[in-house]
Write a protein that holds these residues in place. Structure first.
Motif, mmCIF file in Angstrom:
data_model
loop_
_atom_site.group_PDB
_atom_site.id
_atom_site.type_symbol
_atom_site.label_atom_id
_atom_site.label_comp_id
_atom_site.label_asym_id
_atom_site.label_seq_id
_atom_site.Cartn_x
_atom_site.Cartn_y
_atom_site.Cartn_z
ATOM 1 N N VAL A 63 0.845 -1.203 0.000
ATOM 2 C CA VAL A 63 0.000 0.000 0.000
ATOM 3 C C VAL A 63 0.874 1.244 0.000
ATOM 4 O O VAL A 63 0.628 2.208 -0.747
ATOM 5 C CB VAL A 63 -0.938 0.010 1.227
ATOM 6 C CG1 VAL A 63 -1.694 1.337 1.315
ATOM 7 C CG2 VAL A 63 -1.922 -1.148 1.155
ATOM 8 N N CYS A 64 1.905 1.228 0.825
ATOM 9 C CA CYS A 64 2.811 2.365 0.909
ATOM 10 C C CYS A 64 3.458 2.631 -0.448
ATOM 11 O O CYS A 64 3.532 3.781 -0.907
ATOM 12 C CB CYS A 64 3.869 2.094 1.971
ATOM 13 S SG CYS A 64 4.949 3.495 2.312
ATOM 14 N N ARG A 65 3.941 1.583 -1.098
ATOM 15 C CA ARG A 65 4.575 1.753 -2.409
ATOM 16 C C ARG A 65 3.601 2.369 -3.419
ATOM 17 O O ARG A 65 3.967 3.258 -4.199
ATOM 18 C CB ARG A 65 5.074 0.401 -2.935
ATOM 19 C CG ARG A 65 6.277 -0.167 -2.195
ATOM 20 C CD ARG A 65 6.910 -1.284 -3.012
ATOM 21 N NE ARG A 65 8.025 -1.894 -2.284
ATOM 22 C CZ ARG A 65 7.973 -3.084 -1.695
ATOM 23 N NH1 ARG A 65 6.858 -3.796 -1.734
ATOM 24 N NH2 ARG A 65 9.025 -3.570 -1.068
ATOM 25 N N ARG A 66 2.373 1.902 -3.410
ATOM 26 C CA ARG A 66 1.400 2.380 -4.387
ATOM 27 C C ARG A 66 1.001 3.830 -4.123
ATOM 28 O O ARG A 66 0.874 4.633 -5.055
ATOM 29 C CB ARG A 66 0.160 1.488 -4.386
ATOM 30 C CG ARG A 66 0.440 0.068 -4.847
ATOM 31 C CD ARG A 66 -0.834 -0.690 -5.155
ATOM 32 N NE ARG A 66 -0.561 -2.082 -5.495
ATOM 33 C CZ ARG A 66 -1.448 -2.890 -6.054
ATOM 34 N NH1 ARG A 66 -2.679 -2.449 -6.319
ATOM 35 N NH2 ARG A 66 -1.134 -4.143 -6.340
ATOM 36 N N VAL A 67 0.820 4.168 -2.856
ATOM 37 C CA VAL A 67 0.486 5.550 -2.519
ATOM 38 C C VAL A 67 1.636 6.473 -2.870
ATOM 39 O O VAL A 67 1.454 7.559 -3.430
ATOM 40 C CB VAL A 67 0.123 5.670 -1.021
ATOM 41 C CG1 VAL A 67 -0.003 7.127 -0.605
ATOM 42 C CG2 VAL A 67 -1.178 4.932 -0.740
ATOM 43 N N PRO A 74 1.835 12.267 3.124
ATOM 44 C CA PRO A 74 2.571 11.805 4.313
ATOM 45 C C PRO A 74 2.027 10.468 4.814
ATOM 46 O O PRO A 74 0.809 10.266 4.868
ATOM 47 C CB PRO A 74 2.329 12.922 5.331
ATOM 48 C CG PRO A 74 2.038 14.134 4.496
ATOM 49 C CD PRO A 74 1.288 13.628 3.305
ATOM 50 N N ILE A 75 2.937 9.572 5.173
ATOM 51 C CA ILE A 75 2.562 8.225 5.605
ATOM 52 C C ILE A 75 3.266 7.893 6.915
ATOM 53 O O ILE A 75 4.490 8.012 7.025
ATOM 54 C CB ILE A 75 2.950 7.166 4.553
ATOM 55 C CG1 ILE A 75 2.258 7.450 3.211
ATOM 56 C CG2 ILE A 75 2.599 5.764 5.051
ATOM 57 C CD1 ILE A 75 2.751 6.562 2.078
ATOM 58 N N ILE A 76 2.477 7.468 7.901
ATOM 59 C CA ILE A 76 3.019 6.922 9.147
ATOM 60 C C ILE A 76 2.582 5.470 9.231
ATOM 61 O O ILE A 76 1.395 5.159 9.122
ATOM 62 C CB ILE A 76 2.518 7.688 10.382
ATOM 63 C CG1 ILE A 76 2.968 9.151 10.339
ATOM 64 C CG2 ILE A 76 3.020 7.015 11.667
ATOM 65 C CD1 ILE A 76 2.423 9.978 11.486
ATOM 66 N N MET A 77 3.537 4.578 9.416
ATOM 67 C CA MET A 77 3.216 3.157 9.499
ATOM 68 C C MET A 77 3.049 2.732 10.948
ATOM 69 O O MET A 77 3.774 3.198 11.825
ATOM 70 C CB MET A 77 4.299 2.330 8.819
ATOM 71 C CG MET A 77 4.479 2.662 7.348
ATOM 72 S SD MET A 77 5.428 1.418 6.434
ATOM 73 C CE MET A 77 4.145 0.210 6.097
#
Length: 227
Positions: A63-67, A74-77
């Motif tokens: 999901v992170c790669r696609r976004v 901004p992405i926080i896992m």
């Protein structure tokens, strides 16, 4: 308050995080799968994605790669394990930060504020483009051009580049960078810095394995060149 898409398959964790953020005024859309999370990013138009690392079906790394391939949201896992190699994979996929579960809502909210801080150009600052070799940095407009082509940088990558390039030649330790760029306490995870450096080098260096701009000072940290 920031609009947040939350992707978490554990109902108790999902409900707890969602309720905590709602109580603090956030607009939250919570989903349980990676596929639903991607759809929510498109329809809800969030300011930030809060993404569980371990998901059924499409996992958080994918999901992170696609976004990240679509843009610079901004992405926080979220992860249940603080020493898992999957954290490094997630950071390399483009996440700006991560939080180890279980985490209090105030901790998650603090990480959200830190990741979003500095995304907007500071008021009253003139657009003055700095040229470093083939790299052009507009510090006020928060844009970067390499060899005449715009470079799309994630928030953490942009903040790291702006911070290092403000003092070319000065060496900063990883802990310095954690405090200044990520707003983390002194005893934090230097993997955040190393992963961000790797991603940034791929985007701005002609040869990431022999970097010209983001240079390693072995045993000390990183500095910005060319010198």
């Amino acid at each position: 308050m920031p609009r947040v898409v939350l992707v978490e398959d554990d109902p108790s964790v999902r409900d707890g995080v969602e309720m905590g953020l709602l109580r603090r005024g956030h607009d939250v859309l919570a989903t349980a799968t990676g596929e639903a999370g991607l759809e929510a990013v498109d329809t809800f138009r969030p300011d930030l994605l809060l993404l569980d690392l371990m998901l059924p079906g499409m996992d958080g790394v994918e999901v992170c790669r696609r976004v990240r391939a679509r843009g610079q949201l901004p992405i926080i896992m979220l992860t249940a394990r603080g020493d898992d190699v999957d954290i490094v994979v997630g950071l390399d996929a483009g996440a700006d930060d991560y939080v180890v579960k279980p985490a209090r809502t105030e901790v998650i909210e603090a990480r959200i504020r830190a990741v979003l801080r500095g995304v907007e150009a500071p008021a009253g600052v003139r657009h003055l483009v700095e040229h470093h070799g083939g790299l052009a940095v507009d510090r006020a407009g928060h844009t970067v051009v390499r060899a005449g082509e715009p470079v799309a940088l994630a928030p953490s990558e942009l903040k790291l580049l702006l911070f290092l390039s403000a003092e070319p030649g000065r060496v900063f330790s990883r802990q310095d960078l954690l405090e200044e760029v990520w707003d983390h306490s002194y005893h934090s995870d230097v993997r955040l810095v190393d992963a961000c450096v790797r991603r940034l080098r791929v985007k701005i260096e002609d040869r990431p394995d022999t970097p010209r701009y983001i240079q390693t000072q072995r045993g000390f940290g990183y500095r910005f060149g060319p010198l």
